[in-house]
Design an enzyme around this catalytic site. Structure first.
Site, short mmCIF file in Angstrom:
data_model
loop_
_atom_site.label_atom_id
_atom_site.label_comp_id
_atom_site.label_asym_id
_atom_site.label_seq_id
_atom_site.Cartn_x
_atom_site.Cartn_y
_atom_site.Cartn_z
CE1 TYR A 108 2.63 -3.64 1.60
CE2 TYR A 108 4.29 -4.73 2.95
CZ TYR A 108 3.83 -4.32 1.71
OH TYR A 108 4.56 -4.60 0.59
N GLY A 128 -0.90 -2.72 -10.90
CA GLY A 128 0.15 -1.84 -10.37
C GLY A 128 1.36 -1.84 -11.28
#
Length: 242
Positions: A155, A11
């Site tokens: 999450y 990422g």
């Protein structure tokens, strides 16, 4: 400080990941940027590393949740750079929603990227680290994994799982000279959090401001170089999770 070392940052094409890339490059590390889809951003990050910091840098497209794709990418990076010494598991996604309304695929996709993706990368890098008799892993978790957060059960679960993964890996690999730590950011100014500017929780931050990606990058750099620290979860949250 990191000259001669190769760091993988998942990422790494924007936001916190890009800030980490630039920090490590500024310390002399060669950089492998793993990105999911934005090739131009990843290439721009690599070009800045090469031109401004005079290090080697290359971008690799990979879905880290795919076990075999992660394996192939790590092998490609090792072939290109000669070895790997640092792994930063930063890749993460959100699919927010209340638990009663959440779709199964939204839960699965977040767990697969945020948690299984980190496992995949650690799994495939650990053999290299063991042969090198050194290695530093830093996982980017979240204060949501410590506190929980309404509307983010997927999450929060993925980030809490990442904390457990960090501590277990730290215990397993410590005898081999390999350290594994985590950074738990709070509210950080990124594309992922730009819609949270009116969140009432921001008023609860003791330091009175949202953090920036460079705050997280500084913590990552500390953990990479802290030779007697492993299994630590370092909050970078302005004090909100005290």
């Amino acid at each position: 400080m990191l000259k001669g070392k190769t760091a993988i940052v998942t990422g790494g094409s924007r936001g916190i990941g890009a800030a980490i890339v630039y920090k490590l490059a500024s310390l002399g590390a060669d950089i492998a940027v793993i990105y999911a889809g934005n090739v131009s951003s990843a290439q721009n990050v690599c070009e800045k590393c090469i031109e401004e910091y005079k290090v080697r840098a290359k971008a690799y497209q990979c879905d880290v949740s795919d076990f075999n794709a992660a394996k192939n990418t790590v092998n490609e990076i090792k072939a290109d750079f000669g070895s790997v010494h640092i792994l930063i598991n930063n890749a993460g996604i959100t699919r927010d929603g209340l638990v009663a309304m959440m779709k199964e695929e939204d839960f699965d996709s977040v767990l697969n990227t945020n948690l299984k993706g980190a496992f995949n990368m650690i799994k495939h890098c650990s053999g290299i680290f063991i042969r090198n008799k050194e290695g530093s892993i830093v996982n980017i978790t979240s204060v949501s994994g410590i506190m929980g957060n309404a509307g983010q059960c997927n999450y929060s679960a993925s980030k809490a799982g990442l904390i457990g993964l960090t501590k277990s890996v730290a215990k397993e690999l410590a005898p081999r000279g390999i350290r594994c730590n985590a950074v738990a950011p709070g509210f950080i100014e990124t594309d992922m959090t730009k819609e949270l500017t009116d969140n009432p929780l921001i008023k609860m931050i003791p330091l009175g401001r949202i953090g920036n990606p460079e705050d997280v990058a500084e913590a990552v750099a500390y953990l990479i170089n802290a030779q007697y620290v492993t299994g630590e979860i370092l909050r970078v949250d302005g004090g909100i999770a005290m």
